[in-house]
Write an enzyme that holds these catalytic residues in place. Structure first.
Site, PDB file in Angstrom:
ATOM      1  N   TYR A  37      48.039  43.909   8.098  1.00 58.65           N
ATOM      2  CA  TYR A  37      47.962  42.589   8.721  1.00 58.65           C
ATOM      3  C   TYR A  37      46.846  41.769   8.052  1.00 58.65           C
ATOM      4  CZ  TYR A  37      47.654  38.954  12.277  1.00 58.65           C
ATOM      5  OH  TYR A  37      47.648  37.741  12.916  1.00 58.65           O
ATOM      6  N   SER A  83      44.902  23.405  43.499  1.00 59.92           N
ATOM      7  CA  SER A  83      44.282  24.680  43.855  1.00 59.92           C
ATOM      8  C   SER A  83      45.182  25.373  44.876  1.00 59.92           C
ATOM      9  CB  SER A  83      42.880  24.466  44.387  1.00 59.92           C
ATOM     10  OG  SER A  83      42.959  23.608  45.489  1.00 59.92           O
ATOM     11  N   GLU A 175      45.662  31.354  33.222  1.00 58.77           N
ATOM     12  CA  GLU A 175      44.246  31.665  33.386  1.00 58.77           C
ATOM     13  C   GLU A 175      43.720  32.311  32.111  1.00 58.77           C
ATOM     14  OE1 GLU A 175      43.268  30.662  36.328  1.00 58.77           O
ATOM     15  OE2 GLU A 175      41.436  31.732  36.885  1.00 58.77           O
ATOM     16  N   TYR A 227      50.929  31.641  34.425  1.00 56.32           N
ATOM     17  CA  TYR A 227      51.491  31.802  35.769  1.00 56.32           C
ATOM     18  C   TYR A 227      52.324  30.607  36.225  1.00 56.32           C
ATOM     19  CZ  TYR A 227      47.051  29.444  36.863  1.00 56.32           C
ATOM     20  OH  TYR A 227      45.989  28.585  36.884  1.00 56.32           O
ATOM     21  N   LYS A 292      54.055  33.407  45.919  1.00 55.13           N
ATOM     22  CA  LYS A 292      54.705  32.096  45.771  1.00 55.13           C
ATOM     23  C   LYS A 292      56.162  32.210  46.215  1.00 55.13           C
ATOM     24  CE  LYS A 292      51.838  31.223  41.722  1.00 55.13           C
ATOM     25  NZ  LYS A 292      51.737  31.318  40.279  1.00 55.13           N
ATOM     26  N   CYS A 413       6.321  65.356  37.669  1.00 57.00           N
ATOM     27  CA  CYS A 413       5.424  66.399  37.148  1.00 57.00           C
ATOM     28  C   CYS A 413       4.095  65.834  36.657  1.00 57.00           C
ATOM     29  CB  CYS A 413       6.105  67.169  36.030  1.00 57.00           C
ATOM     30  SG  CYS A 413       6.254  66.218  34.508  1.00 57.00           S
ATOM     31  N   CYS A 428       9.671  61.097  30.244  1.00 55.59           N
ATOM     32  CA  CYS A 428       8.664  62.062  30.659  1.00 55.59           C
ATOM     33  C   CYS A 428       8.459  63.038  29.514  1.00 55.59           C
ATOM     34  CB  CYS A 428       9.159  62.800  31.898  1.00 55.59           C
ATOM     35  SG  CYS A 428       8.236  64.298  32.236  1.00 55.59           S
ATOM     36  N   CYS A 434       8.907  69.916  33.524  1.00 57.26           N
ATOM     37  CA  CYS A 434       9.145  68.933  34.584  1.00 57.26           C
ATOM     38  C   CYS A 434      10.259  69.424  35.497  1.00 57.26           C
ATOM     39  CB  CYS A 434       9.520  67.586  33.958  1.00 57.26           C
ATOM     40  SG  CYS A 434       9.969  66.347  35.182  1.00 57.26           S
TER      41      CYS A 434
HETATM   42  S1  IVH Z   1      49.006  29.255  40.862  1.00 54.27           S
HETATM   43  C1  IVH Z   1      50.039  25.188  42.210  1.00 54.27           C
HETATM   44  N1  IVH Z   1      48.778  31.743  40.090  1.00 54.27           N
HETATM   45  O1  IVH Z   1      43.490  30.344  41.102  1.00 54.27           O
HETATM   46  C2  IVH Z   1      49.525  26.555  42.047  1.00 54.27           C
HETATM   47  N2  IVH Z   1      46.808  30.429  40.222  1.00 54.27           N
HETATM   48  O2  IVH Z   1      42.641  29.033  43.581  1.00 54.27           O
HETATM   49  C3  IVH Z   1      48.399  26.626  41.120  1.00 54.27           C
HETATM   50  N3  IVH Z   1      44.778  31.600  39.539  1.00 54.27           N
HETATM   51  O3  IVH Z   1      43.214  27.111  39.808  1.00 54.27           O
HETATM   52  C4  IVH Z   1      47.851  27.952  40.843  1.00 54.27           C
HETATM   53  N4  IVH Z   1      45.735  33.501  39.042  1.00 54.27           N
HETATM   54  O4  IVH Z   1      42.933  29.058  38.223  1.00 54.27           O
HETATM   55  C5  IVH Z   1      48.135  30.597  40.352  1.00 54.27           C
HETATM   56  N5  IVH Z   1      48.737  33.959  39.373  1.00 54.27           N
HETATM   57  C6  IVH Z   1      48.099  32.810  39.642  1.00 54.27           C
HETATM   58  C7  IVH Z   1      46.706  32.676  39.482  1.00 54.27           C
HETATM   59  C8  IVH Z   1      46.095  31.465  39.793  1.00 54.27           C
HETATM   60  C9  IVH Z   1      44.596  32.841  39.088  1.00 54.27           C
HETATM   61  C10 IVH Z   1      43.699  30.602  39.744  1.00 54.27           C
HETATM   62  C11 IVH Z   1      43.984  29.252  39.113  1.00 54.27           C
HETATM   63  C12 IVH Z   1      43.880  28.252  40.222  1.00 54.27           C
HETATM   64  C13 IVH Z   1      43.118  29.006  41.267  1.00 54.27           C
HETATM   65  C14 IVH Z   1      43.499  28.506  42.640  1.00 54.27           C
END
Ligand code: IVH
Length: 675
Positions: A37, A83, A175, A227, A292, A413, A428, A434
């Site tokens: 490689y 989030s 991530e 993800y 989810k 010791c 030591c 010891c």
């Molecule tokens: S889904 C709309 N899946 O967790 C859904 N987030 O607390 C958006 N994270 O900002 C996130 N692993 O950085 C999702 N398998 C996963 C995840 C994940 C880590 C983090 C991500 C997000 C935060 C939310």
């Protein structure tokens, strides 16, 4: 070569390198030796250096980083980066499921996609016509930073998409994280060079991505697990979240191998339990599970509340970092005399266990942390690694905090402590004078991987030494039932059992015996190499340092420890006494019988019923096999006992031969060389 054939060669090299880095980094199934490689990669660099006008954004050469930027530019996320809501208990998770069902039509039972929640940095990747054109951080969810040069250095991120059927424009979310092994490695390096270390893998990943000089990022062991799909041009290509992730995998992205779809919330609960139990064994930190709703149509019906989707939830694990009080520091003397400062903590529940002690390693580490007795400290316990103090909460330091002072003499010791030039460790100087070193040497001698003396635990060793019954390991073989039956916590039966166990341990192997002597830096593997090389103890004891260096994996330091050990009168006496008192092993000829597994690499996984994994390992090694800890394409055979997990799955994925326990017993039975 003409320009046109050189260009064709360049295109072919790029294709090959893309293919092989996908095999290596994403599928974990390399098809080329590393050296080959590297050769192809150098050829590519040479052509591009001669023809800078042929450089392209998706060339594998982009992985090494580019000229530093003066600042990151801003990126607007067309689809905001959201989030997740969190839950911390099973009850709250069941409530989540109930809320979902209440919002959907009566007849619908959603299935859930389950994924580990990786603890890293959220990143969005944009592909146009299959080429990576932009990587961006989350920022505040609407505006992030352009880190394209940095993400290009991450080998598990495709610079161009694989396979076919991908949309013209594709935005992928995931991530970026640093696997634990890489984190430990760069911290070990930092400790040795500028003393700078990262508190945890998440900070290490964040710090590495924040580099304006992507050539630094290129040197950091980062990975990205994807993800979700934020946006795709054109018609819908799939109907569920999990289907989308599987397509991402085909297009060259790393998607968690732990992804599963379950058909009820009970399945989610079981998934959570399973991964929580395996958490310590994973290669990376996770802080929970994300569930989810799998159907994209149902996701659409459920929609969002403020900044989080209604169709997803994070079920958090117990924290791997907590704050607690450092009450005191004690100094422990180990087998080799190393004096280790041990933090005595206000007990705290972290990483699934209650922690009340943590090693502070040495005075360099104390200086680096700037820690004092009375401080509040951040304790981290992740993976199988022992708990660590990673940070001081300086804002909470009380006026009464006191400095940690290095002792001048051994706390056991009272011999003087020494610090070898260039070494951080205090030692030591008492040697086996010891009591602490003697006790530790005897505990090591009795331990499972050494002489395996059943029933001779740490407490008993301390008692024997404190009562003056033994001074060295050789004295163990002079003990009688009468001498020990009356000791506290003993009794006639246990005494008889212990003497029987001692007797049984007399019959051992040379590698075990060498390991049990507790020579500095001589672990199991080195002991095995020494035994193989010299065949017998007298030959080893007579060897010069030059002769010792010839042994596989023995360098000048180990050689000098070995030489010094056998040059010490006391040690020679103990070895002689052990042999006189009946400790023996098969002669070299018998050990050196046929080695039908020579040159093969084996992996043991799962639970064996008829023997321990350690015993199986020894037998395989006696047959010439190398026994490795992880499965790769180079593994010759995996022996899988009951409830084998990810190693078995990986072996199957790679097409490596797998046998069960009976198969392993058959291998042992058919080899003449069994003990
Ligand atoms: S889904 C709309 N899946 O967790 C859904 N987030 O607390 C958006 N994270 O900002 C996130 N692993 O950085 C999702 N398998 C996963 C995840 C994940 C880590 C983090 C991500 C997000 C935060 C939310």
């Amino acid at each position: 070569m003409s320009d046109s054939s050189l260009r064709a060669r360049l295109a072919a090299l790029r294709d090959q390198l893309h293919h092989h880095s996908y095999q290596y980094y994403v599928l974990d199934a390399p098809q080329l030796p590393d050296a080959e490689y590297d050769r192809l990669f150098r050829e590519l660099l040479d052509i591009e250096a001669a023809h800078p006008e042929w450089l392209s954004a998706d060339s594998p050469s982009q992985r090494v980083g580019a000229e530093p930027l003066s600042s990151f530019s801003q990126v607007r996320h067309e689809t905001p980066m959201l989030s997740l809501d969190n839950v911390f208990s099973e009850q709250e998770l069941l409530d989540f499921d109930r809320r979902i069902k209440a919002r959907l039509d009566d007849a619908v039972t959603p299935t859930y996609a389950c994924e580990p929640k990786l603890d890293g940095i959220a990143v969005s990747l944009l592909y146009v016509d299959g080429i990576l054109v932009r990587g961006a951080t989350r920022g505040d969810g609407r505006v992030g930073e352009d880190i394209t040069q940095n993400v290009k250095t991450i080998t598990s991120i495709p610079l161009r998409l694989h396979g076919e059927g991908w949309p013209e424009e594709l935005e992928v979310r995931g991530e970026i994280y640093m696997p634990r092994a890489g984190f430990e490695r760069i911290n070990a390096m930092g400790r040795e060079t500028d003393g700078k270390v990262f508190v945890n893998p998440r900070n290490a990943a964040a710090g590495s991505l924040r580099q304006l000089d992507s050539r630094i990022t290129a040197k950091r062991p980062l990975e990205m697990s994807c993800y979700g799909i934020a946006h795709q041009e054109g018609e819908a290509l799939f109907t569920s979240h999990s289907e989308g992730l599987l397509r991402l995998r085909e297009w060259g992205f790393l998607v968690s191998p732990e992804l599963r779809v379950v058909d009820s919330i009970e399945g989610c609960v079981a998934y959570y339990q399973d991964l929580l139990a395996r958490r310590d064994g994973l290669a990376y930190d996770i802080d929970g599970i994300v569930f989810k709703v799998d159907s994209l149509a149902l996701q659409g019906q459920l929609g969002f509340v403020s900044r989080a989707p209604r169709w997803a939830i994070a079920h958090k694990f117990p924290a791997q970092e907590e704050i607690t009080l450092l009450r005191d520091v004690e100094f422990q003397v180990g087998r080799t005399g190393a004096v280790t400062p041990v933090a005595k903590l206000e007990p705290v529940f972290v990483g699934g266990v209650t922690v009340s002690n943590a090693s502070l390693h040495n005075f360099d580490e104390i200086g680096r942390l700037g820690v004092m007795v009375g401080d509040y400290v951040v304790v981290r316990r992740a993976g199988d690694v022992i708990p660590q103090i990673v940070q001081v909460v300086v804002e909470r330091r009380p006026d009464s905090a006191t400095a940690i002072v290095a002792p001048l003499t051994c706390p056991v010791c009272e011999s003087l402590l020494e610090r070898a030039p260039g070494e951080a460790v205090l030692r030591c100087s008492g040697g086996l004078v010891c009591g602490a070193q003697r006790k530790e040497a005897i505990k090591h001698f009795a331990s499972r991987k050494a002489m395996d003396i059943d029933g001779l635990g740490d407490k008993l060793v301390e008692q024997f030494v404190d009562e003056g019954l033994i001074e060295s390991v050789a004295d163990l073989y002079l003990l009688t039932v009468e001498q020990i039956a009356n000791l506290e916590r003993m009794g006639q039966k246990s005494a008889e059992n212990l003497i029987a166990a001692l007797d049984k341990s007399r019959s051992t192997t040379l590698p075990r015996f060498l390991y049990s002597l507790g020579i500095r830096e001589v672990g199991e593997a080195t002991a095995l190499n020494l035994a193989k090389h010299f065949g017998g103890l007298p030959e080893l004891m007579a060897a010069s340092e030059d002769m010792l260096i010839e042994v596989e994996d023995v360098g000048p330091i180990v050689a000098s420890h070995l030489h010094a050990f056998f040059a010490t009168e006391f040690n020679r006496d103990v070895v002689r006494q052990l042999c006189e008192r009946g400790v023996h092993w098969p002669s070299a000829q018998k050990q050196g019988g046929a080695q039908p597994l020579a040159g093969q690499t084996w992996v043991l996984t799962g639970n064996l019923e008829s023997m321990t994994r350690g015993e199986a390992k020894e037998k395989l090694q006696a047959l010439g096999a190398k026994v490795a800890g992880s499965v790769s394409a180079k593994t010759d055979c995996v022996a899988a006992g009951a409830s084998a997990g990810s190693k078995l799955a990986k072996a199957e994925a790679l097409g490596v031969k797998v046998i069960d326990e009976q198969g392993l017993l058959d291998v042992f039975a058919s080899s003449s060389n069994v003990e």
